[in-house]
Design an enzyme around this catalytic site. Structure first.
Site, PDB file in Angstrom:
ATOM      1  N   CYS A  12       0.161  10.009 -17.326  1.00 14.17           N
ATOM      2  CA  CYS A  12       0.559   8.842 -16.543  1.00 14.17           C
ATOM      3  C   CYS A  12      -0.228   8.744 -15.236  1.00 14.17           C
ATOM      4  CB  CYS A  12       2.071   8.866 -16.320  1.00 14.17           C
ATOM      5  SG  CYS A  12       2.768   7.232 -15.944  1.00 14.17           S
TER       6      CYS A  12
ATOM      7  N   HIS B  49       5.114  10.564 -21.699  1.00 11.28           N
ATOM      8  CA  HIS B  49       6.003  11.591 -21.161  1.00 11.28           C
ATOM      9  C   HIS B  49       6.786  12.159 -22.342  1.00 11.28           C
ATOM     10  CE1 HIS B  49       5.238  10.365 -17.008  1.00 11.28           C
ATOM     11  NE2 HIS B  49       5.449   9.113 -17.361  1.00 11.28           N
TER      12      HIS B  49
END
Length: 239
Positions: A94, A191
């Site tokens: 991310c 994630h």
């Protein structure tokens, strides 16, 4: 299996560690130790110098302010660049993934990235939140990606980098592709933490770090069950 030791570094967990991304270090360490490889895990805070001789470096997600500060300190330190030049593995998630490129946006301001991958990130029209899945580049020889995304950015790849996966669920980079990789550097928006949901990806990073083509198999029953549950939820429209 070789007993050569492995050194894993979590980069700036005080700035970059959202959605359980520090769990990626636990997964790598556990899977290495189960194969008889001694492991050292170091957490390097943003006020500490970056070691240059580790085998695997991990970057996690973070909010805009910490992401911008992390980029500034990594650029000033230079240790990660030296490690990459020496052949170390980098796995970034991310905000950490965006940091690897030439630029990204934080709080509306364009910020300089680390220029380790040929990509840049800007802001998308909507926030991408939910399950993330897709078929990984067949050259990596991995099963489909499974993860969770929560980001407002969009990432654009240059010609010298390859997408990690083609999207089947979610947004990823741009609604078509997800993540990027080149050499021993790999980034993703997933994630989960990503390596708990993708043990084969964890083993790829270990193989890169150890310089081997294969690793002894492990029992991945729980990971397989989780992946199956998430696949079923997506198929049922409950991502």
């Amino acid at each position: 299996m070789s007993t050569e030791s492995l050194h894993i570094v979590c980069i700036y967990p005080d700035l970059l560690s959202t959605y359980g991304d520090r769990g990626n270090a636990l997964i790598l360490a556990r899977r290495a130790m189960q194969r008889g490889v001694p492991v050292e895990v170091s957490e390097i805070r943003s006020d500490q110098p970056m070691p240059t001789s580790a085998d695997i470096y991990l970057l996690g997600g973070g909010e805009d302010g910490p992401q911008a500060l992390g980029a500034q300190r990594l650029l000033a330190d230079g240790g990660l660049h030296r490690a990459v030049a020496q052949g170390s593995v980098v796995f970034a998630v991310c905000a950490g993934y965006q940091l690897l490129g030439t630029s990204f946006f934080a709080k509306g301001t364009k910020c300089a990235g680390l220029e380790l991958l040929d990509l840049y990130s800007d802001r998308g029209p909507t926030r991408a939140v939910g399950e993330l899945a897709g078929d990984i580049d067949p050259r990596l020889g991995l099963p489909p990606l499974s993860g969770f995304e929560n980001h407002g950015g969009r990432t654009h790849l240059g010609p010298s980098v390859s997408p990690l996966a083609r999207i089947s669920t979610g947004v990823g980079n741009d609604g078509v592709y997800e993540g990027a990789w080149r050499g021993k550097l790999l980034g993703t928006y997933a994630h989960g933490p990503a390596l708990a949901r993708n043990p084969a990806l964890a083993d790829l990073l270990l193989r890169w770090a150890l310089g081997v083509n294969q690793l002894p198999p492990l029992d991945d029953t729980w990971a397989d069950r989780l992946r199956s549950e998430r696949k079923a939820a997506i198929a049922a429209g409950r991502p």
